[in-house]
Motif scaffolding. Structure first.
Motif, PDB file in Angstrom:
ATOM      1  N   THR A   1      10.432  -6.079   0.027  1.00  0.00           N
ATOM      2  CA  THR A   1      10.896  -4.828  -0.566  1.00  0.00           C
ATOM      3  C   THR A   1      12.425  -4.824  -0.595  1.00  0.00           C
ATOM      4  OG1 THR A   1      10.661  -2.416  -0.470  1.00  0.00           O
ATOM      5  CG2 THR A   1      10.930  -3.557   1.634  1.00  0.00           C
ATOM      6  N   GLY A   2      13.006  -3.701  -1.013  1.00  0.00           N
ATOM      7  CA  GLY A   2      14.454  -3.567  -0.947  1.00  0.00           C
ATOM      8  C   GLY A   2      15.151  -3.318  -2.263  1.00  0.00           C
ATOM      9  N   GLY A   3      14.424  -3.436  -3.399  1.00  0.00           N
ATOM     10  CA  GLY A   3      15.051  -3.170  -4.683  1.00  0.00           C
ATOM     11  C   GLY A   3      15.805  -4.327  -5.283  1.00  0.00           C
ATOM     12  N   GLY A   4      15.701  -5.521  -4.698  1.00  0.00           N
ATOM     13  CA  GLY A   4      16.431  -6.677  -5.204  1.00  0.00           C
ATOM     14  C   GLY A   4      15.800  -7.289  -6.439  1.00  0.00           C
ATOM     15  N   THR A   5      16.484  -8.304  -6.998  1.00  0.00           N
ATOM     16  CA  THR A   5      16.089  -8.923  -8.256  1.00  0.00           C
ATOM     17  C   THR A   5      15.937 -10.427  -8.096  1.00  0.00           C
ATOM     18  OG1 THR A   5      17.200  -7.225  -9.566  1.00  0.00           O
ATOM     19  CG2 THR A   5      16.771  -9.326 -10.654  1.00  0.00           C
ATOM     20  N   PHE A   6      14.838 -10.965  -8.642  1.00  0.00           N
ATOM     21  CA  PHE A   6      14.626 -12.406  -8.745  1.00  0.00           C
ATOM     22  C   PHE A   6      14.865 -12.800 -10.198  1.00  0.00           C
ATOM     23  CE2 PHE A   6      12.034 -10.970  -5.218  1.00  0.00           C
ATOM     24  CZ  PHE A   6      12.151 -11.971  -4.262  1.00  0.00           C
ATOM     25  N   ASP A   7      15.895 -13.556 -10.450  1.00  0.00           N
ATOM     26  CA  ASP A   7      16.221 -13.998 -11.805  1.00  0.00           C
ATOM     27  C   ASP A   7      15.890 -15.484 -11.925  1.00  0.00           C
ATOM     28  OD1 ASP A   7      17.240 -14.660 -14.263  1.00  0.00           O
ATOM     29  OD2 ASP A   7      19.217 -13.767 -13.944  1.00  0.00           O
TER      30      ASP A   7
ATOM     31  N   VAL B   1      10.615  -4.392  -6.189  1.00  0.00           N
ATOM     32  CA  VAL B   1      11.345  -5.617  -6.516  1.00  0.00           C
ATOM     33  C   VAL B   1      11.303  -5.813  -8.024  1.00  0.00           C
ATOM     34  CG1 VAL B   1      10.935  -6.734  -4.291  1.00  0.00           C
ATOM     35  CG2 VAL B   1       9.316  -7.092  -6.162  1.00  0.00           C
ATOM     36  N   LYS B   2      12.229  -6.638  -8.530  1.00  0.00           N
ATOM     37  CA  LYS B   2      12.311  -6.930  -9.957  1.00  0.00           C
ATOM     38  C   LYS B   2      12.253  -8.442 -10.158  1.00  0.00           C
ATOM     39  CE  LYS B   2      15.449  -2.997 -10.595  1.00  0.00           C
ATOM     40  NZ  LYS B   2      16.824  -2.595 -10.986  1.00  0.00           N
ATOM     41  N   SER B   3      11.656  -8.836 -11.279  1.00  0.00           N
ATOM     42  CA  SER B   3      11.640 -10.242 -11.660  1.00  0.00           C
ATOM     43  C   SER B   3      12.055 -10.362 -13.118  1.00  0.00           C
ATOM     44  CB  SER B   3      10.245 -10.845 -11.456  1.00  0.00           C
ATOM     45  OG  SER B   3      10.219 -12.203 -11.876  1.00  0.00           O
ATOM     46  N   LEU B   4      13.016 -11.234 -13.374  1.00  0.00           N
ATOM     47  CA  LEU B   4      13.539 -11.438 -14.720  1.00  0.00           C
ATOM     48  C   LEU B   4      13.368 -12.889 -15.144  1.00  0.00           C
ATOM     49  CD1 LEU B   4      16.992  -9.584 -14.436  1.00  0.00           C
ATOM     50  CD2 LEU B   4      14.814  -8.629 -15.240  1.00  0.00           C
ATOM     51  N   ASN B   5      12.986 -13.109 -16.388  1.00  0.00           N
ATOM     52  CA  ASN B   5      13.114 -14.402 -17.069  1.00  0.00           C
ATOM     53  C   ASN B   5      12.617 -15.576 -16.229  1.00  0.00           C
ATOM     54  OD1 ASN B   5      14.291 -13.058 -19.257  1.00  0.00           O
ATOM     55  ND2 ASN B   5      16.320 -13.199 -18.342  1.00  0.00           N
ATOM     56  N   SER B   6      11.373 -15.481 -15.799  1.00  0.00           N
ATOM     57  CA  SER B   6      10.783 -16.581 -15.041  1.00  0.00           C
ATOM     58  C   SER B   6      10.663 -17.823 -15.919  1.00  0.00           C
ATOM     59  CB  SER B   6       9.394 -16.181 -14.533  1.00  0.00           C
ATOM     60  OG  SER B   6       8.545 -15.855 -15.626  1.00  0.00           O
ATOM     61  N   LYS B   7      10.654 -18.986 -15.279  1.00  0.00           N
ATOM     62  CA  LYS B   7      10.437 -20.227 -16.028  1.00  0.00           C
ATOM     63  C   LYS B   7       8.987 -20.330 -16.489  1.00  0.00           C
ATOM     64  CE  LYS B   7      14.061 -22.869 -13.635  1.00  0.00           C
ATOM     65  NZ  LYS B   7      14.660 -21.710 -12.958  1.00  0.00           N
ATOM     66  N   PHE B   8       8.079 -19.882 -15.644  1.00  0.00           N
ATOM     67  CA  PHE B   8       6.644 -19.865 -15.951  1.00  0.00           C
ATOM     68  C   PHE B   8       6.125 -18.498 -15.515  1.00  0.00           C
ATOM     69  CE2 PHE B   8       2.270 -21.747 -15.826  1.00  0.00           C
ATOM     70  CZ  PHE B   8       2.299 -22.375 -17.055  1.00  0.00           C
ATOM     71  N   PHE B   9       5.120 -18.404 -14.673  1.00  0.00           N
ATOM     72  CA  PHE B   9       4.667 -17.098 -14.202  1.00  0.00           C
ATOM     73  C   PHE B   9       5.771 -16.408 -13.401  1.00  0.00           C
ATOM     74  CE2 PHE B   9      -0.026 -18.685 -13.818  1.00  0.00           C
ATOM     75  CZ  PHE B   9      -0.102 -18.783 -15.187  1.00  0.00           C
ATOM     76  N   HIS B  10       5.814 -15.093 -13.486  1.00  0.00           N
ATOM     77  CA  HIS B  10       6.741 -14.343 -12.637  1.00  0.00           C
ATOM     78  C   HIS B  10       6.238 -14.287 -11.197  1.00  0.00           C
ATOM     79  CE1 HIS B  10       9.592 -12.468 -15.571  1.00  0.00           C
ATOM     80  NE2 HIS B  10       8.631 -12.802 -16.410  1.00  0.00           N
ATOM     81  N   VAL B  11       5.007 -13.808 -11.009  1.00  0.00           N
ATOM     82  CA  VAL B  11       4.424 -13.653  -9.680  1.00  0.00           C
ATOM     83  C   VAL B  11       3.037 -14.274  -9.698  1.00  0.00           C
ATOM     84  CG1 VAL B  11       3.651 -12.015  -7.907  1.00  0.00           C
ATOM     85  CG2 VAL B  11       5.685 -11.493  -9.280  1.00  0.00           C
ATOM     86  N   ALA B  12       2.710 -15.077  -8.681  1.00  0.00           N
ATOM     87  CA  ALA B  12       1.367 -15.635  -8.536  1.00  0.00           C
ATOM     88  C   ALA B  12       0.830 -15.274  -7.160  1.00  0.00           C
ATOM     89  CB  ALA B  12       1.386 -17.150  -8.714  1.00  0.00           C
ATOM     90  N   VAL B  13      -0.385 -14.769  -7.135  1.00  0.00           N
ATOM     91  CA  VAL B  13      -1.075 -14.411  -5.895  1.00  0.00           C
ATOM     92  C   VAL B  13      -2.272 -15.345  -5.795  1.00  0.00           C
ATOM     93  CG1 VAL B  13      -2.243 -12.571  -4.624  1.00  0.00           C
ATOM     94  CG2 VAL B  13      -0.314 -12.019  -6.131  1.00  0.00           C
ATOM     95  N   VAL B  14      -2.216 -16.317  -4.889  1.00  0.00           N
ATOM     96  CA  VAL B  14      -3.208 -17.390  -4.853  1.00  0.00           C
ATOM     97  C   VAL B  14      -3.799 -17.501  -3.445  1.00  0.00           C
ATOM     98  CG1 VAL B  14      -3.622 -19.857  -5.226  1.00  0.00           C
ATOM     99  CG2 VAL B  14      -1.956 -18.642  -6.648  1.00  0.00           C
ATOM    100  N   GLY B  15      -5.094 -17.358  -3.346  1.00  0.00           N
ATOM    101  CA  GLY B  15      -5.767 -17.519  -2.059  1.00  0.00           C
ATOM    102  C   GLY B  15      -5.375 -16.478  -1.033  1.00  0.00           C
TER     103      GLY B  15
END
Length: 399
Positions: free
Chosen positions: A123-129, A167-181
């Protein structure tokens, strides 16, 4: 990195701090205290890993703090298990930038991975670019079945009791978020954005997971806003604003042998705007194995100018040449579309294209009201299915 120039008097505030603070009880581990430059161009990956290692080796309730600032990092793996930690919070206020050098990513690596960690909160409001625009021309997956998959921005692997919010996610190379297993994953107030022409930039992809909730989030991207892959049980999606993109999709299913079944999905109270699909179930033709997708409800969903508002496609193949027309072996049953309304950007607002090898069973439509924006009446098309209808039906049912 010459950390001694930055912090000359504090021996433990360096990369070596991971060792000298090992075993410390609950507390806060600030990446700046480990020597992070936070200038947006110096690589802070080793510093982040050192701070994580110290936090994971602590005990009790711990926090990894990423203050405001720009950080160039990746790829990094925040892996556990953190055996003595009761809970761990990654409080990210900063702006993280992914390396654009694809040679840094070993094939199969993602950008940021949280793996084998229980009771994690991000959490925290940050950004993943993900800085994906540089990499998108190298993505051959839309045209080739066997292709190198580019890195996912944020991957949760085999975690339990995970909370992701603000949280924020911008302009991923492929998937933005993956939830696996994962087990018991809750995501809320997530903001995801990439341009509509960005390839395979699914907003949130869920696979082989159970008890997943995604709610109160805004997703605008170049592929599925949310994709529910194989092996998922009890997934709840609500109050999503989706578009542009490819809508909210189950699948694609049936591409690989021995895939897990999908059951217990609810998608509700959401708005889908300007997408190529609305709510979609897609399975590959010529699937090598047999699996099932069952007990799914799509309820109270508003469509605004969506090209295919309701679609089941069991003849899915995204490539120009598809060598086999063998029917899909994925069994679809107990599907409920309820209170679906709005506008279709194409004349065919409802498509139920089921497999001749495994016809859909118990498909139900209740109160569907979809108008074609072109002025003529919207229509429906059906293959290999005898759907059940009740309440308002616009377009008229097909048989």
């Amino acid at each position: 990195m010459k950390l001694f120039l930055l912090l000359p008097f504090i021996c433990c505030y360096s990369i070596a701090d991971a060792q000298c603070r090992s075993g410390v009880s609950s507390g806060t581990f600030n990446v700046l205290h480990y020597g992070a430059r936070a200038n947006g161009f110096s690589d802070d990956s080793k510093v982040f890993m050192a701070a994580w290692k110290a936090a994971c080796a602590a005990s009790g309730n711990v926090k990894l703090h990423i203050p405001r600032g720009k950080y160039l990092v990746g790829p990094v793996k925040f892996d556990g298990p953190c055996r003595n930690v009761h809970s761990i919070t990654v409080y990210m206020q900063g702006y993280l930038k992914a390396s654009t050098d694809l040679s840094k990513y070993v094939e199969g690596d993602d950008w940021i991975q949280f793996g084998h960690v229980d009771k994690l909160t991000l959490t925290g409001g940050g950004t993943f670019d993900g800085q994906g625009a540089v990499s998108w021309p190298f993505n051959k997956c839309p045209r080739k079945k066997n292709c190198r998959v580019l890195p996912t921005s944020i991957k949760f692997l085999a975690t339990a009791d995970t909370v992701v919010r603000r949280v924020k996610s911008l302009n991923s190379k492929f998937f933005h978020v993956a939830v696996v297993g994962c087990k018991r994953f809750h995501g809320s107030n997530i903001r995801i954005h990439a341009p509509s022409n960005s390839p395979n930039t699914d907003g949130i992809h869920i696979e082989r997971s159970s008890d997943v909730t995604i709610c109160n989030s805004v997703i605008a991207t170049g592929d599925d806003c949310i994709s529910i892959g194989q092996g998922n049980v009890h997934v709840r999606i609500s109050r999503i604003t989706c578009g542009p993109g490819h809508g909210i999709s189950v699948g694609s299913l049936g591409r690989y042998r021995d895939e897990g079944d999908v059951r217990g999905l609810v998608v509700r109270d959401s708005t889908i705007s300007g997408t190529t699909n609305g709510i979609r179930i897609k399975t590959w033709q010529n699937s090598p194995g047999s699996s099932s997708a069952t007990n799914m409800t799509f309820k109270n969903i508003s469509m605004k100018g969506v090209a295919n508002p309701i679609i089941i496609d069991q003849m899915y193949c995204p490539y120009v040449l598809c060598p086999s027309q063998a029917p899909s072996r994925v069994k679809i049953s107990d599907i409920f579309f309820r209170d679906i309304r709005g506008t279709s950007a194409t004349p065919v607002a409802v498509t139920l294209k089921c497999s001749r090898g495994a016809p859909c069973r118990n498909v139900n439509l209740h109160n569907v009201h979809l108008r074609y924006t072109g002025g003529a009446a919207a229509t429906a098309e059906c293959w290999n299915v005898k759907a059940r209808y009740s309440g308002i039906q616009m377009p008229a049912p097909c048989h």
